[in-house]
Design a protein around this motif. Structure first.
Motif, PDB file in Angstrom:
ATOM      1  N   VAL A  18      -2.845 -56.899  52.873  1.00 33.17           N
ATOM      2  CA  VAL A  18      -2.785 -56.282  51.548  1.00 33.17           C
ATOM      3  C   VAL A  18      -3.495 -54.935  51.497  1.00 33.17           C
ATOM      4  O   VAL A  18      -3.503 -54.279  50.447  1.00 33.17           O
ATOM      5  CB  VAL A  18      -3.382 -57.225  50.482  1.00 33.17           C
ATOM      6  N   LYS A  19      -4.120 -54.501  52.579  1.00 38.90           N
ATOM      7  CA  LYS A  19      -4.778 -53.193  52.584  1.00 38.90           C
ATOM      8  C   LYS A  19      -3.783 -52.036  52.676  1.00 38.90           C
ATOM      9  O   LYS A  19      -4.138 -50.886  52.415  1.00 38.90           O
ATOM     10  CB  LYS A  19      -5.767 -53.113  53.748  1.00 38.90           C
ATOM     11  N   VAL A  20      -2.556 -52.323  53.055  1.00 37.19           N
ATOM     12  CA  VAL A  20      -1.545 -51.269  53.218  1.00 37.19           C
ATOM     13  C   VAL A  20      -1.015 -50.877  51.843  1.00 37.19           C
ATOM     14  O   VAL A  20      -0.553 -51.722  51.074  1.00 37.19           O
ATOM     15  CB  VAL A  20      -0.391 -51.762  54.113  1.00 37.19           C
ATOM     16  N   MET A  21      -1.072 -49.563  51.514  1.00 41.70           N
ATOM     17  CA  MET A  21      -0.530 -49.072  50.242  1.00 41.70           C
ATOM     18  C   MET A  21      -0.303 -47.558  50.323  1.00 41.70           C
ATOM     19  O   MET A  21      -0.929 -46.876  51.154  1.00 41.70           O
ATOM     20  CB  MET A  21      -1.474 -49.410  49.073  1.00 41.70           C
ATOM     21  N   PRO A  22       0.592 -47.012  49.481  1.00 47.26           N
ATOM     22  CA  PRO A  22       0.852 -45.560  49.480  1.00 47.26           C
ATOM     23  C   PRO A  22      -0.391 -44.764  49.095  1.00 47.26           C
ATOM     24  O   PRO A  22      -1.327 -45.277  48.471  1.00 47.26           O
ATOM     25  CB  PRO A  22       1.964 -45.400  48.450  1.00 47.26           C
ATOM     26  N   THR A  23      -0.393 -43.491  49.458  1.00 49.12           N
ATOM     27  CA  THR A  23      -1.558 -42.634  49.220  1.00 49.12           C
ATOM     28  C   THR A  23      -1.852 -42.471  47.740  1.00 49.12           C
ATOM     29  O   THR A  23      -3.022 -42.479  47.317  1.00 49.12           O
ATOM     30  CB  THR A  23      -1.326 -41.254  49.856  1.00 49.12           C
ATOM     31  N   SER A  24      -0.796 -42.328  46.914  1.00 49.52           N
ATOM     32  CA  SER A  24      -1.016 -42.119  45.478  1.00 49.52           C
ATOM     33  C   SER A  24      -1.709 -43.315  44.838  1.00 49.52           C
ATOM     34  O   SER A  24      -2.608 -43.152  43.999  1.00 49.52           O
ATOM     35  CB  SER A  24       0.327 -41.855  44.781  1.00 49.52           C
ATOM     36  N   LEU A  25      -1.322 -44.508  45.224  1.00 54.39           N
ATOM     37  CA  LEU A  25      -1.974 -45.701  44.680  1.00 54.39           C
ATOM     38  C   LEU A  25      -3.368 -45.887  45.274  1.00 54.39           C
ATOM     39  O   LEU A  25      -4.284 -46.348  44.581  1.00 54.39           O
ATOM     40  CB  LEU A  25      -1.120 -46.933  44.962  1.00 54.39           C
ATOM     41  N   LYS A  26      -3.530 -45.518  46.532  1.00 52.25           N
ATOM     42  CA  LYS A  26      -4.853 -45.635  47.167  1.00 52.25           C
ATOM     43  C   LYS A  26      -5.854 -44.703  46.497  1.00 52.25           C
ATOM     44  O   LYS A  26      -7.027 -45.071  46.304  1.00 52.25           O
ATOM     45  CB  LYS A  26      -4.733 -45.287  48.654  1.00 52.25           C
ATOM     46  N   ASN A  27      -5.426 -43.516  46.097  1.00 50.14           N
ATOM     47  CA  ASN A  27      -6.324 -42.586  45.406  1.00 50.14           C
ATOM     48  C   ASN A  27      -6.755 -43.141  44.058  1.00 50.14           C
ATOM     49  O   ASN A  27      -7.920 -43.015  43.660  1.00 50.14           O
ATOM     50  CB  ASN A  27      -5.639 -41.234  45.232  1.00 50.14           C
TER      51      ASN A  27
END
Length: 693
Positions: A381-390
């Motif tokens: 679950v650590k994988v996510m797009p950059t926009s959501l990670k920010n």
């Protein structure tokens, strides 16, 4: 040497006897040509010395002397006039130069006249117990004395104290008294106090409280309750229950040893077991190893704490293995029974836990190893797009900006109370507590209006609260992590099997595909927080945000497939044997024939719908041993590290910074075990039942 016994004899014997003893002692020492001290230390002459002293004391007017003490001790002779037949054997203690007389335990005889006090005998006629013919109470052999029997009659049965012996004889010969009794010997006050002390100590260990709570809180409260509910006489008996700090510590060790003994007995008769192990550091800096075990006992699969040890030297993989191996060898538990080892170390990781698992597989060749499925889920679950990670990182910074400053937290609480908010504080986010990430984001989103008033414009992230696009992404993250946390929590607990975890993962993969297709159609009903916020602001989601959400859902599904690959399950017959139509590859012909007989039994089919999978196969061991043992072997491996994580939480709560010197292993044995100690058996092993022991 000779003058000291003569000094004692002068208190109790006449001059003729003293001269007689003096001459015989002198002649004895001269004949053997040895000093008295050296003579007493010679092992080959010990029996001769004892026999000689027995003879000279027996000849001395049928009297016996108690103890001959050292010169620096006070002389305390004790004299008792008894017959020569009751004279006990004389023992010499060379280290202390003492002569002691040890008497055989005295056994009282029953006399027919005791019936006048309402007592008959029970048990062996040579060493009987006293039994009251009125209340059937059984007293010990030491109570066979007229004064004690009369006291029982006058205090317990005062209305019958003036009755004649014929009344008690008639009562004894009545039909009701001729029935075979089921007596129970009454415990003495010391025995009851010891048993009560063990019970209280057991509850102290279960609660994880300090040992001093027994004497400082529990005993005073118990006395107050008994005094108010009964009277002061009963309240004084509670003083006999020893609950001091050291006593409670000893009691807890005895309870833990009894639980360990029962566990070892179960492991020696079980068919197989699986292990779960992990290592961590405690508050005092020691490396603590926790090992849990799963095994079949009776008609169920049990989980219990096998080992809780502190690693004193280097916490290497070899040291961890040696700690477990020494426990196995000490209790003669066979490594060949080990079927699986579960840890947080994957096959690609080269660490101390992975090294320990490799050594275990070396001594248990048939054992397999598995990686905790909860850790796999956390990594996926650590994988996510950059926009959501920010957005996630900025949300954590906002929370830490307030939670790291107590003054800011107090002001936010006052503001939330004045505005009538549902909550008054934010939740702290940490990487260790990744299961709470959904709750953290939901709480932040629910307090967005209060934060809008509270946030200082000087804070660089204060504009995020007014940005609708940022809030839309935050609402989505709150929803998706809440769903992921729910799935993760459903895979925790006891008796969770690999089948349970993969069923949950299969369901989650199908949901992720459904959520992605719904978002592509701009349908956000599956995300309640995001859907309610869109209704509140009367707006729609931008294509960039929709694209990021779909990308996250698709990437999450791919990551889960990587960590939970779909494979051909040759053990599907264990999950549901009634759906099997062809012989599974993992079964031989004889086992498949047994499986056919099993699935054709209507009673077994009813039990399958009523029992859990573990209990179902465990209950068939006697009737279908071959196929049932194969199924249990498949169900034994641990799926997650939940027990170790829970165990370390209990350990941290028990051994705090105020109790750094505590040996927490016995407490963990009691708190994390499903076995209840046999307090009665522990008390029976005690040779001395005293309130201070």
């Amino acid at each position: 040497i000779i003058s000291r016994p003569l000094c004692i004899l002068s208190y109790n014997f006449n001059t003729f006897v003293i001269l007689n003893v003096y001459s015989k002692l002198t002649m004895f020492c001269t004949t053997n040509s040895l000093p008295m001290d050296l003579l007493l230390k010679q092992g080959n002459l010990k029996q001769e010395v004892e026999s000689f002293c027995y003879q000279i004391v027996s000849e001395s007017n049928d009297q016996k002397v108690g103890i001959l003490q050292n010169e620096d001790e006070q002389l305390q002779p004790s004299v008792s006039k008894k017959s020569e037949g009751e004279l006990s054997r004389v023992k010499f203690m060379s280290n202390s130069n003492k002569i002691t007389f040890s008497k055989k335990p005295k056994r009282r005889k029953y006399d027919e006249s005791y019936l006048s006090f309402g007592f008959t005998y029970f048990g062996n006629r040579d060493a009987p117990h006293a039994q009251c013919v009125l209340c059937k109470k059984i007293l010990s052999n030491s109570s066979l004395a007229p004064s004690k029997l009369r006291r029982h009659l006058e205090t317990k049965h005062a209305a019958y104290k003036d009755k004649d012996i014929s009344f008690f004889k008639q009562h004894l010969d009545s039909p009701e008294n001729n029935k075979p009794p089921a007596p129970k010997i009454v415990n003495t006050d010391n025995e009851s106090a010891t048993e009560a002390s063990y019970n209280v100590s057991y509850h102290i260990a279960l609660s994880g409280e300090a040992h001093t709570i027994g004497e400082l809180l529990i005993k005073p409260c118990a006395k107050d309750v008994v005094m108010r509910m009964f009277d002061e006489q009963y309240s004084k008996k509670i003083d006999a229950v020893q609950l001091s700090n050291s006593t409670v510590a000893r009691r807890i060790k005895d309870l833990a040893a009894d639980i360990e003994e029962e566990l070892v007995c179960r492991l020696k008769i079980c068919d197989g077991f699986s292990l779960q192990l992990d290592e961590s550091a405690d508050v005092s800096g020691l490396a603590v190893l926790l090992v849990f075990i799963r095994y079949r006992f009776n008609k169920s699969i049990e989980e219990d704490l096998l080992l809780c040890e502190s690693l004193q030297s280097n916490a290497t993989g070899e040291e961890i293995f040696n700690c477990i191996n020494s426990f196995m060898q000490k209790h003669e538990i066979e490594w060949e029974k080990c079927v699986d080892v579960c840890s947080d170390a994957s096959r690609a990781v080269d660490g101390k836990i992975a090294e320990a698992v490799t050594l275990i597989k070396y001594v248990a060749p048939e054992s397999t190893s598995s990686h905790c499925l909860l850790y796999r889920h956390a990594l996926a679950v650590k994988v996510m797009p950059t926009s959501l990670k920010n957005v996630l990182d900025q949300a954590v910074q906002i929370i830490n900006y307030i939670k790291a400053r107590p003054h800011q937290s107090r002001l936010l609480k006052i503001l939330c109370e004045e505005m009538g908010a549902q909550h008054t504080a934010l939740l702290l986010n940490t990487e260790v507590r990744w299961l709470s990430r959904g709750k953290v984001l939901v709480r932040l989103f629910e307090l967005r209006r209060e934060l809008l008033v509270f946030m200082d414009s000087a804070f660089r992230l204060s504009d995020c609260i007014t940005n609708s696009s940022w809030l839309l992404r935050l609402a989505y993250l709150a929803d998706i992590f809440t769903k992921l946390n729910e799935v993760n929590l459903s895979m925790q607990g006891k008796n969770v099997t690999v089948f349970t975890v993969f069923d949950k993962m299969s369901s989650l993969l199908r949901k992720l595909e459904f959520w992605a297709s719904s978002v592509e159609e701009e349908n956000f009903d599956c995300f309640p927080t995001l859907s309610d916020f869109l209704t509140e602001i009367n707006s729609t989601v931008d294509k960039d945000i929709c694209s990021a959400i779909v990308q996250h859902l698709r990437g999450l599904r791919s990551a889960l497939l990587k960590y939970f690959p779909v494979t051909n399950d040759n053990n599907a017959w264990v999950r549901n044997p009634f759906t099997v139509t062809v012989k599974p590859a993992s079964l031989v012909a004889r086992d498949y024939e047994s499986l056919i007989d099993l699935t054709s039994d209507s009673q077994v089919k009813q039990n399958f719908s009523e029992l859990s999978l573990n209990d179902f196969w465990s209950s068939l061991i006697q009737e279908y041993p071959s196929v049932a043992r194969r199924a249990v072997r498949v169900l034994l491996p641990f799926a997650t590290m939940h027990l170790c994580e829970t165990g370390f939480s209990y350990y941290a709560a028990t051994k705090t910074k105020y109790r750094k010197r505590l040996d927490a292993a016995p407490h963990m044995r009691i708190r994390l075990s499903n076995i209840t100690p046999n307090i009665k058996r522990i008390c029976d092993k005690k040779t001395q039942k005293h309130c201070s022991h």
